[in-house]
Scaffold this motif. Structure first.
Motif, short mmCIF file in Angstrom:
data_model
loop_
_atom_site.label_atom_id
_atom_site.label_comp_id
_atom_site.label_asym_id
_atom_site.label_seq_id
_atom_site.Cartn_x
_atom_site.Cartn_y
_atom_site.Cartn_z
N SER A 199 0.83 -1.20 0.00
CA SER A 199 0.00 0.00 0.00
C SER A 199 0.87 1.25 0.00
O SER A 199 0.53 2.26 -0.63
N ASP A 205 -7.95 7.79 -7.51
CA ASP A 205 -6.99 8.85 -7.85
C ASP A 205 -6.14 8.46 -9.06
O ASP A 205 -5.84 9.30 -9.93
N ASP A 215 0.85 4.30 -2.79
CA ASP A 215 0.65 5.72 -2.46
C ASP A 215 1.68 6.64 -3.12
O ASP A 215 1.51 7.86 -3.11
N CYS A 254 3.16 1.68 -8.96
CA CYS A 254 1.69 1.75 -8.87
C CYS A 254 1.04 0.60 -9.62
O CYS A 254 0.07 -0.01 -9.14
N ARG A 297 -7.50 5.00 -3.40
CA ARG A 297 -6.28 5.37 -4.11
C ARG A 297 -6.41 5.04 -5.60
O ARG A 297 -5.93 5.78 -6.46
#
Length: 592
Positions: free
Chosen positions: A360, A392, A364, A371, A389
């Motif tokens: 995680s 985003d 971030d 990612c 997340r």
């Protein structure tokens, strides 16, 4: 040139891989996929390759004819047939043995026969091959001797030992002799091998071959020679000497050998570091963990790959953090393997929380590589807290991340994210309309495909207007996005069949005669949606396109008809059997 021969020489060494994990079966990490291709799922007609051996009698007849060119081409064909898996090709062995051993045969035929015998792994013919190699020289020995080394055949062991003491031996034949001595563990060759290792006037390839063979001969006693090689080097040392020393210690596990290998990790050459670390890993992965910080920061992927293997083998929570950083590695193979390993480690209850926490943390960050792989791990572990997340990341500048984030949100299936997903899809569509994006823009079409599939899976009718905008003929929007939209509308209106939507879908299904017909994938999904919507008015058109059984459109039409009428879909068709058609000589078929 130094770096070239070292790179070539080391290319054949085994590379430390990442273990698959425990012996017990574990779930597999997920890859970005589609649901529209599996709901409904069809058993498409498969193509199976079956290599017919009908030509073998014809080839044997060709071998018996006194035509050198015909014989040589036939022999090469037999070797190709073996590689392709033809059953019964061993029937050609007696003829090949006869041709190889006949002195009157053309030289090109003999060489082809020898090569074919090696290709067919005719190890029982090693004595014949050895005699031919000695009788006909380099033309045959260059084929035979590497095979004898591979087979660990002793047929030329005395010749190899004698060659080590000869002066003026050809470089390649000397290297083969050295390799043969090591493969057969001929200890009588130790003295000349030591001489070759020490002689810095020799080419590096010969010295490395000698060091490897010496390493095969003994599991102890070579540490002093290894220390001698690197002991006289000043400063950063001699790369060649360091690599030779490591090769000598390929079977050593004693404390002195380990100390020497540890010392080589201070070299600036990543070639030396890679080989030293690899050997330490083979001895005990725990030793490798001492170099975690240094190895993870190494520019050499082989160094990083070895430390990854050690971190995984440790199965310790404290090792998860450095391992997780490799999700962002520049090497795609390594970061993908680390993702698989972290997913597997998370199956252990004692490590799951740490894996989720560290992965995680990578998610971030904004690095696209990390990612992408972190998303794969967390989605595969069904870690739904990552959903916010992922929303985003739908706006990440890299297409790979956008698509993986959209896929993850679809997999999570959390309805609270649907408005944000629709907002992003609407934004992309608006940019298409303003020509700021197009179907070639990285990731946007595949992202729209994932989002549309999510809207369908979660029956999100608020997306109706946008989804419908992608159904009509508009190739500029991208095939995959339009295919997903056509699939999705059936889930938005199950058993309802609005007239305007039915007309829209039928127009796409029937678009087969225009100058640029509709995509077959779009037509197939339109048929499926008509079936889900119970659009009985579509039956005539569905029956029309259900006739050409075997295509995706035909399968989809049959399935839709079943949804509307209850008529069972046709049974699974038999596979298409294919064979190679490029044999230079084959029997005539019945219709020829």
């Amino acid at each position: 040139m130094l770096s070239v021969w070292i790179a070539v020489a080391l290319a054949s060494l085994p590379v430390c891989g990442i273990p698959a994990g425990a012996a017990d079966p574990v779930p597999s990490i997920l890859n970005v996929d589609d649901v529209m291709g599996t709901d409904p799922a069809f058993s498409y007609r498969e193509t199976q390759l079956k290599v017919s051996n009908d030509a073998i009698p014809l080839w044997l007849d060709a071998l018996a004819r006194p035509n050198a060119q015909l014989q040589r081409v036939t022999i090469d064909t037999i070797a190709i047939a073996h590689r392709r898996g033809m059953e019964g090709i061993d029937a050609a062995l007696p003829a090949l043995v006869e041709l190889a051993g006949t002195s009157e045969v053309d030289a090109s035929v003999r060489r082809a026969a020898v090569r074919a015998l090696i290709e067919l792994d005719a190890r029982d013919q090693a004595p014949l091959l050895a005699r031919l190699a000695q009788k006909y020289g380099a033309a045959i020995s260059s084929l035979v001797e590497p095979a004898l080394v591979k087979w660990k055949s002793p047929e030329m062991s005395q010749q190899w030992l004698a060659r080590l003491s000869e002066t003026g031996a050809r470089r390649q034949s000397l290297v083969i002799a050295i390799q043969g001595v090591g493969a057969l563990e001929l200890h009588d060759g130790s003295k000349p091998l030591r001489r070759y290792v020490r002689d810095d006037s020799l080419p590096g390839g010969i010295r490395l071959a000698a060091a490897r063979s010496l390493g095969q001969l003994s599991a102890s006693g070579l540490q002093p020679l290894a220390a001698e090689l690197i002991g006289g080097a000043e400063g950063d040392g001699d790369i060649v000497a360091d690599v030779l020393a490591i090769a000598l210690l390929s079977r050593h596990t004693d404390p002195a050998a380990i100390k020497l290998l540890r010392s080589l990790m201070s070299r600036s050459s990543t070639v030396v570091q890679s080989e030293a670390l690899r050997r330490l890993y083979e001895i005990d992965f725990k030793i490798v963990l001492e170099f975690t910080d240094q190895a993870i920061a190494s520019p050499d992927v082989n160094v990083r790959r070895t430390i990854a293997s050690a971190l995984i083998d440790s199965k310790q929570a404290a090792r998860i953090a450095p391992l997780a950083t490799l999700l962002d590695d520049v090497n795609p193979g390594l970061r993908q393997q680390v993702a698989v390993a972290l997913f597997q480690l998370a199956q252990l209850p004692s490590l799951r929380d740490e894996v989720l926490s560290q992965v995680s943390g990578i998610l971030d960050q904004d690095s696209w590589r990390g990612c992408e792989q972190a998303t794969r791990v967390l989605v595969s572990l069904d870690h739904k807290p990552a959903g916010d997340r992922l929303v985003d990341l739908l706006r990440h500048p890299r297409g790979e991340v956008m698509v993986t984030a959209g896929w993850g949100l679809r997999r999570f299936g959390q309805r609270q994210h649907l408005p944000a997903m629709l907002g992003r899809a609407t934004e992309i569509h608006d940019q298409f309309q303003k020509r700021k994006l197009n179907a070639g823009s990285p990731g946007v079409v595949d992202l729209m495909s994932q989002l549309f599939q999510a809207f369908g899976q979660m029956h999100y009718r608020e997306a109706d207007a946008l989804v419908r905008a992608y159904v009509p003929r508009n190739f500029s929007l991208g095939e995959r996005a339009r295919t997903a939209a056509a699939w999705s509308v059936g889930f938005l209106y199950p058993d309802e069949a609005p007239d305007d939507l039915v007309d829209m879908l039928l127009a796409r299904l029937n678009d087969v005669e225009s100058l640029e017909p509709e995509y077959g994938t779009v037509r197939a999904m339109c048929a499926q949606s008509l079936g889900r919507m119970k659009a009985k008015a579509a039956l005539p058109d569905l029956r029309r396109f259900a006739t050409k059984f075997g295509s995706e459109v035909s399968f989809s039409c049959h399935w839709a008809i079943e949804q509307l009428t209850g008529e069972s879909s046709p049974p699974t068709v038999s596979p298409i059997i294919t064979d190679y058609e490029d044999w230079f000589l084959k029997p005539l078929s019945d219709d020829q």
